[in-house]
Design a protein around this motif. Structure first.
Motif, PDB file in Angstrom:
ATOM      1  N   GLY A  31       0.797  -1.225   0.000  1.00 47.71           N
ATOM      2  CA  GLY A  31       0.000   0.000   0.000  1.00 47.71           C
ATOM      3  C   GLY A  31       0.826   1.269   0.000  1.00 47.71           C
ATOM      4  O   GLY A  31       0.308   2.350   0.279  1.00 47.71           O
ATOM      5  N   ASP A  32       2.122   1.153  -0.338  1.00 42.56           N
ATOM      6  CA  ASP A  32       3.007   2.311  -0.313  1.00 42.56           C
ATOM      7  C   ASP A  32       3.258   2.883  -1.704  1.00 42.56           C
ATOM      8  O   ASP A  32       4.209   3.643  -1.911  1.00 42.56           O
ATOM      9  CB  ASP A  32       4.342   1.928   0.342  1.00 42.56           C
ATOM     10  CG  ASP A  32       4.170   1.539   1.801  1.00 42.56           C
ATOM     11  OD1 ASP A  32       3.326   2.173   2.473  1.00 42.56           O
ATOM     12  OD2 ASP A  32       4.851   0.614   2.263  1.00 42.56           O
ATOM     13  N   SER A  33       2.428   2.517  -2.649  1.00 40.88           N
ATOM     14  CA  SER A  33       2.521   3.021  -4.012  1.00 40.88           C
ATOM     15  C   SER A  33       1.113   3.151  -4.566  1.00 40.88           C
ATOM     16  O   SER A  33       0.208   2.422  -4.155  1.00 40.88           O
ATOM     17  CB  SER A  33       3.348   2.049  -4.867  1.00 40.88           C
ATOM     18  OG  SER A  33       3.295   2.392  -6.229  1.00 40.88           O
ATOM     19  N   ASP A  34       0.943   4.101  -5.480  1.00 40.69           N
ATOM     20  CA  ASP A  34      -0.362   4.296  -6.110  1.00 40.69           C
ATOM     21  C   ASP A  34      -0.458   3.608  -7.464  1.00 40.69           C
ATOM     22  O   ASP A  34      -1.548   3.194  -7.885  1.00 40.69           O
ATOM     23  CB  ASP A  34      -0.639   5.794  -6.295  1.00 40.69           C
ATOM     24  CG  ASP A  34      -0.574   6.559  -4.993  1.00 40.69           C
ATOM     25  OD1 ASP A  34      -1.284   6.162  -4.042  1.00 40.69           O
ATOM     26  OD2 ASP A  34       0.186   7.537  -4.914  1.00 40.69           O
ATOM     27  N   VAL A  35       0.665   3.489  -8.140  1.00 40.58           N
ATOM     28  CA  VAL A  35       0.693   2.914  -9.488  1.00 40.58           C
ATOM     29  C   VAL A  35       2.081   2.345  -9.735  1.00 40.58           C
ATOM     30  O   VAL A  35       3.070   2.847  -9.201  1.00 40.58           O
ATOM     31  CB  VAL A  35       0.318   3.992 -10.539  1.00 40.58           C
ATOM     32  CG1 VAL A  35       1.341   5.106 -10.581  1.00 40.58           C
ATOM     33  CG2 VAL A  35       0.100   3.382 -11.914  1.00 40.58           C
ATOM     34  N   VAL A  36       2.143   1.251 -10.511  1.00 42.50           N
ATOM     35  CA  VAL A  36       3.429   0.616 -10.795  1.00 42.50           C
ATOM     36  C   VAL A  36       3.638   0.517 -12.306  1.00 42.50           C
ATOM     37  O   VAL A  36       2.715   0.234 -13.050  1.00 42.50           O
ATOM     38  CB  VAL A  36       3.540  -0.793 -10.161  1.00 42.50           C
ATOM     39  CG1 VAL A  36       3.715  -0.701  -8.666  1.00 42.50           C
ATOM     40  CG2 VAL A  36       2.328  -1.646 -10.501  1.00 42.50           C
ATOM     41  N   MET A  37       4.885   0.767 -12.732  1.00 41.71           N
ATOM     42  CA  MET A  37       5.283   0.662 -14.136  1.00 41.71           C
ATOM     43  C   MET A  37       6.456  -0.311 -14.183  1.00 41.71           C
ATOM     44  O   MET A  37       7.560   0.014 -13.737  1.00 41.71           O
ATOM     45  CB  MET A  37       5.699   2.034 -14.678  1.00 41.71           C
ATOM     46  CG  MET A  37       6.077   2.045 -16.153  1.00 41.71           C
ATOM     47  SD  MET A  37       6.797   3.642 -16.661  1.00 41.71           S
ATOM     48  CE  MET A  37       5.415   4.760 -16.371  1.00 41.71           C
ATOM     49  N   VAL A  38       6.214  -1.516 -14.682  1.00 47.15           N
ATOM     50  CA  VAL A  38       7.200  -2.589 -14.559  1.00 47.15           C
ATOM     51  C   VAL A  38       7.308  -3.396 -15.852  1.00 47.15           C
ATOM     52  O   VAL A  38       6.573  -3.148 -16.810  1.00 47.15           O
ATOM     53  CB  VAL A  38       6.857  -3.514 -13.374  1.00 47.15           C
ATOM     54  CG1 VAL A  38       7.111  -2.809 -12.042  1.00 47.15           C
ATOM     55  CG2 VAL A  38       5.398  -3.967 -13.432  1.00 47.15           C
ATOM     56  N   HIS A  39       8.213  -4.404 -15.858  1.00 46.94           N
ATOM     57  CA  HIS A  39       8.450  -5.138 -17.101  1.00 46.94           C
ATOM     58  C   HIS A  39       8.755  -6.613 -16.861  1.00 46.94           C
ATOM     59  O   HIS A  39       9.755  -7.138 -17.324  1.00 46.94           O
ATOM     60  CB  HIS A  39       9.561  -4.475 -17.930  1.00 46.94           C
ATOM     61  CG  HIS A  39      10.917  -4.481 -17.285  1.00 46.94           C
ATOM     62  ND1 HIS A  39      12.081  -4.681 -18.005  1.00 46.94           N
ATOM     63  CD2 HIS A  39      11.313  -4.323 -16.008  1.00 46.94           C
ATOM     64  CE1 HIS A  39      13.124  -4.633 -17.202  1.00 46.94           C
ATOM     65  NE2 HIS A  39      12.677  -4.407 -15.989  1.00 46.94           N
TER      66      HIS A  39
END
Length: 309
Positions: free
Chosen positions: A90-98
């Motif tokens: 819950g420490d991020s709002d959105v993730v950009m990953v691969h």
């Protein structure tokens, strides 16, 4: 806390609407109006890979979004595994990953909603110019890795559960060498930039995303020895990136409205142009794929998920 299929489909459907809303909101001059939430002055926490951070792409990509909405994007660069774990907590709002397999686990656990394909580049195998394992020009990734292992040449692994590390382990698994690593195999536990520097210092091989390598190429004595599919190399080295909002039903503290506005922006025509035009030393680092004449509707759900007719 596996999400139920009916709830999952509902989340995907509502995500399509929210994504469109995000794109529409960015066409307005003001940061909020009667038809949408006021988000000016807020902060979006984006956990993302070291590759998108080290290349400088996010500085270019985030600036128009921050200026238009009057918000701050707090970018936290981690390996894909760590970025998703931060979001699980819950420490991020959105993730950009691969790493699609890790993204699917995140979504199947109920932690992420409204996934979108964003862009791609590819992985390359780099090493010193003397190429002691004689892998230069290899048309098969597995053959190149087997050559490195058989020659006992030093290989520096990310060793950090990142998207690059996940891909590397997939290749080693395909070679059958994964259970036979010797002293020649080093786990750095570092980001891509640090690993490239370490490989350069040791005259070692490593697997790198093309974008980070190109952005640092002038500082390194490493060459691309095995190309990825962008330069007609093996498809095994394709490197797609996705973006996923953290599920507000799991963590009601996340800034879901701002996350969806951001997803709407980075998958828009404006962001596509920024991604396409972003270069280093004249080389394009990333290739946008959010907008397509033939969109892949499976992008929203885990790859192994099957629809009940």
């Amino acid at each position: 806390m596996a999400i139920q299929r009916r709830r999952f489909v509902t989340a995907v459907g509502s995500g399509a609407v929210a994504g469109l809303a995000g794109c529409t909101a960015l066409g307005r001059d003001d940061a909020g109006d009667a038809n949408g939430p006021e988000i000016s002055g807020e902060t979006l926490t984006l956990t993302t890979t070291t590759s998108t951070y080290h290349t400088g792409l996010l500085d270019e990509l985030n600036a128009p979004f921050q200026d238009r909405y009057g918000v701050t994007v707090d970018t936290v660069a981690q390996g894909t595994g760590a970025a998703l774990e931060t979001a699980r907590n819950g420490d991020s709002d959105v993730v950009m990953v691969h790493a699609r397999s890790l993204e699917d686990e995140f979504i199947e656990g109920g932690y992420g909603v409204n996934r979108r394909d964003l862009m791609f580049n590819d992985f390359v195998v780099v090493g010193a110019t003397d190429d002691p394992a004689s892998i230069a020009g290899s048309g098969e990734t597995t053959s190149a890795f087997e050559g490195i292992a058989e020659s006992g040449s030093t290989f520096v692994s990310r060793g950090d559960n990142s998207g690059t590390h996940t891909k590397e382990l997939e290749v080693w698994e395909a070679t059958g060498v994964a259970d036979e690593f010797g002293e020649w195999y080093t786990e750095a536990g570092q980001g891509m930039g640090e690993v490239l520097v370490q490989a350069d210092q040791q005259g070692a091989y490593t697997l790198a995303d093309r974008g980070t390598y190109l952005s640092m190429q002038s500082e390194l004595d490493l060459e691309i020895l095995v190309e990825g599919p962008i330069e007609d190399g093996p498809e095994m080295l394709m490197n797609p990136y996705g973006i996923v909002a953290v599920n507000p039903a799991v963590h009601d503290t996340v800034n879901y409205d701002l996350a969806m506005a951001y997803i709407g922006y980075v998958t828009s025509l404006e962001a596509e142009k920024i991604i396409r035009n972003y270069t280093s030393e004249g080389e394009q680092l990333f290739f946008p794929e959010a907008i397509s004449e033939e969109p892949n509707f499976e992008q929203y759900v885990p790859e192994e998920w099957e629809r009940n007719e």
